[in-house]
Write an enzyme that holds these catalytic residues in place. Sequence first.
Site, PDB file in Angstrom:
ATOM      1  N   HIS A 135      14.429   9.587 138.964  1.00 33.72           N
ATOM      2  CA  HIS A 135      13.152   9.026 138.509  1.00 33.72           C
ATOM      3  C   HIS A 135      12.232  10.167 138.079  1.00 33.72           C
ATOM      4  O   HIS A 135      12.479  11.334 138.406  1.00 33.72           O
ATOM      5  CB  HIS A 135      12.475   8.223 139.633  1.00 33.72           C
ATOM      6  CG  HIS A 135      13.081   6.868 139.857  1.00 33.72           C
ATOM      7  ND1 HIS A 135      14.157   6.671 140.675  1.00 33.72           N
ATOM      8  CD2 HIS A 135      12.759   5.657 139.340  1.00 33.72           C
ATOM      9  CE1 HIS A 135      14.485   5.379 140.673  1.00 33.72           C
ATOM     10  NE2 HIS A 135      13.645   4.731 139.867  1.00 33.72           N
ATOM     11  N   LYS A 139       6.977   9.903 140.962  1.00 33.30           N
ATOM     12  CA  LYS A 139       7.344   8.814 141.877  1.00 33.30           C
ATOM     13  C   LYS A 139       7.055   9.236 143.319  1.00 33.30           C
ATOM     14  O   LYS A 139       7.426  10.326 143.742  1.00 33.30           O
ATOM     15  CB  LYS A 139       8.820   8.424 141.695  1.00 33.30           C
ATOM     16  CG  LYS A 139       9.205   7.232 142.547  1.00 33.30           C
ATOM     17  CD  LYS A 139      10.486   6.585 142.091  1.00 33.30           C
ATOM     18  CE  LYS A 139      10.924   5.472 143.025  1.00 33.30           C
ATOM     19  NZ  LYS A 139       9.971   4.351 143.085  1.00 33.30           N
TER      20      LYS A 139
HETATM   21  N1  NAP Z   1       9.679  -3.682 141.514  1.00 30.08           N
HETATM   22  C1  NAP Z   1       9.802  -3.114 140.331  1.00 30.08           C
HETATM   23  O1  NAP Z   1      10.451  -3.647 139.406  1.00 30.08           O
HETATM   24  C2  NAP Z   1       9.110  -1.810 140.072  1.00 30.08           C
HETATM   25  C3  NAP Z   1       9.146  -1.221 138.802  1.00 30.08           C
HETATM   26  C4  NAP Z   1       8.400  -0.049 138.586  1.00 30.08           C
HETATM   27  C5  NAP Z   1       7.658   0.511 139.622  1.00 30.08           C
HETATM   28  N2  NAP Z   1       7.685  -0.085 140.847  1.00 30.08           N
HETATM   29  C6  NAP Z   1       6.862   0.402 141.956  1.00 30.08           C
HETATM   30  O2  NAP Z   1       5.525   0.007 141.659  1.00 30.08           O
HETATM   31  C7  NAP Z   1       4.610   0.970 142.166  1.00 30.08           C
HETATM   32  C8  NAP Z   1       3.730   1.472 141.012  1.00 30.08           C
HETATM   33  O3  NAP Z   1       4.538   2.180 140.100  1.00 30.08           O
HETATM   34  P1  NAP Z   1       3.915   2.881 138.798  1.00 30.08           P
HETATM   35  O4  NAP Z   1       5.045   3.646 138.222  1.00 30.08           O
HETATM   36  O5  NAP Z   1       3.180   1.897 137.974  1.00 30.08           O
HETATM   37  O6  NAP Z   1       2.899   3.892 139.511  1.00 30.08           O
HETATM   38  P2  NAP Z   1       1.547   4.568 138.948  1.00 30.08           P
HETATM   39  O7  NAP Z   1       1.631   4.755 137.472  1.00 30.08           O
HETATM   40  O8  NAP Z   1       1.309   5.769 139.823  1.00 30.08           O
HETATM   41  O9  NAP Z   1       0.461   3.471 139.242  1.00 30.08           O
HETATM   42  C9  NAP Z   1      -0.052   3.191 140.508  1.00 30.08           C
HETATM   43  C10 NAP Z   1      -1.441   2.661 140.308  1.00 30.08           C
HETATM   44  O10 NAP Z   1      -1.897   2.112 141.537  1.00 30.08           O
HETATM   45  C11 NAP Z   1      -3.294   2.225 141.499  1.00 30.08           C
HETATM   46  N3  NAP Z   1      -3.858   2.041 142.851  1.00 30.08           N
HETATM   47  C12 NAP Z   1      -3.840   2.878 143.899  1.00 30.08           C
HETATM   48  N4  NAP Z   1      -4.466   2.312 144.955  1.00 30.08           N
HETATM   49  C13 NAP Z   1      -4.879   1.080 144.546  1.00 30.08           C
HETATM   50  C14 NAP Z   1      -5.563   0.004 145.155  1.00 30.08           C
HETATM   51  N5  NAP Z   1      -5.993   0.089 146.427  1.00 30.08           N
HETATM   52  N6  NAP Z   1      -5.804  -1.121 144.434  1.00 30.08           N
HETATM   53  C15 NAP Z   1      -5.423  -1.217 143.158  1.00 30.08           C
HETATM   54  N7  NAP Z   1      -4.761  -0.226 142.514  1.00 30.08           N
HETATM   55  C16 NAP Z   1      -4.496   0.901 143.202  1.00 30.08           C
HETATM   56  C17 NAP Z   1      -3.543   3.593 140.938  1.00 30.08           C
HETATM   57  O11 NAP Z   1      -4.823   3.579 140.362  1.00 30.08           O
HETATM   58  P3  NAP Z   1      -5.652   4.936 140.034  1.00 30.08           P
HETATM   59  O12 NAP Z   1      -4.898   5.598 138.934  1.00 30.08           O
HETATM   60  O13 NAP Z   1      -6.966   4.401 139.614  1.00 30.08           O
HETATM   61  O14 NAP Z   1      -5.681   5.732 141.316  1.00 30.08           O
HETATM   62  C18 NAP Z   1      -2.450   3.711 139.875  1.00 30.08           C
HETATM   63  O15 NAP Z   1      -2.944   3.354 138.597  1.00 30.08           O
HETATM   64  C19 NAP Z   1       5.487   2.038 142.841  1.00 30.08           C
HETATM   65  O16 NAP Z   1       5.622   1.730 144.210  1.00 30.08           O
HETATM   66  C20 NAP Z   1       6.835   1.888 142.146  1.00 30.08           C
HETATM   67  O17 NAP Z   1       7.912   2.321 142.970  1.00 30.08           O
HETATM   68  C21 NAP Z   1       8.391  -1.217 141.080  1.00 30.08           C
END
Ligand code: NAP
Length: 228
Positions: A135, A139
């Site tokens: 990844h 991550k």
């Molecule tokens: N299940 C699936 O199919 C799948 C697919 C992809 C990713 N994921 C998972 O989904 C999660 C996010 O992945 P990503 O790649 O999108 O990560 P990312 O780009 O780092 O996004 C995470 C976001 O969460 C926000 N955040 C943090 N604390 C928060 C809160 N209390 N309330 C609302 N928003 C908050 C952050 O906002 P700020 O930037 O404003 O701090 C950031 O924009 C990870 O755990 C990843 O492993 C799952």
Amino acid sequence: MNLLILGRGKTGSLVVEVAAERKHQVRIAGSKENQACAALTPEKLHDIDAVIDFTTPRCVLANIEASVRAGKNMVVGTTGWHAELERVRSLVDERGTGFLYTANFSIGVNLFFESVRAAATALRHGYSGQIFERHHVHKKDAPSGTALAIQRVIREAGGGNDNLEITSFREGDVVGLHEVVLESGNDRIYLCHDAKSRRGFAEGAVRAAEWLAGKKGFYDFKDVWREL
Ligand SMILES: NC(=O)c1ccc[n+]([C@@H]2O[C@H](COP(=O)([O-])OP(=O)(O)OC[C@H]3O[C@@H](n4cnc5c(N)ncnc54)[C@H](OP(=O)(O)O)[C@@H]3O)[C@@H](O)[C@H]2O)c1
């Protein structure tokens, strides 16, 4: 539907895009608007049909508790909290809400799980197994939730073999690559899933929220994706 999307990161912003394309009303809360679950009070949630969470392992449990306690259906894509599954299941049952989660909302990955399940029978015939996952460098959890799900699938189908190492690589902007290698003295079987973009996750999550409408109960996406 009126959807509240938590997280405007790499995946959350695509969920917003897909939800709007599918004619849903969308509200978004990132970390700033949702400090101490401020976006998840019963008042703020009163006209929301479902909450979709793509945030961080650090805050997801607080988001789940606040949304479920407010009686809202929830779709959770965030990983890194599955050790608490049973506690969340009890809360969902107690509040009578609908809850759907997975480490991977891609239909392709769910098909991949089935190929892995079939191939893992090899472990009953003297093969050993290894899992590799790659990844992007940002991550937060390792191994990935998907790699852990693959490990569970292989253990179930392979007769409980505990010797199944996961090797994690964090490099560049890799969306998500999972490989399974099954090996005997005679040959080697390779299975690989390589995500080209995050859009498959976003589509799966929005369609999951549509499927969950009007339902109660605790669901794993792997058991329902065929019905979408
Ligand atoms: N299940 C699936 O199919 C799948 C697919 C992809 C990713 N994921 C998972 O989904 C999660 C996010 O992945 P990503 O790649 O999108 O990560 P990312 O780009 O780092 O996004 C995470 C976001 O969460 C926000 N955040 C943090 N604390 C928060 C809160 N209390 N309330 C609302 N928003 C908050 C952050 O906002 P700020 O930037 O404003 O701090 C950031 O924009 C990870 O755990 C990843 O492993 C799952």
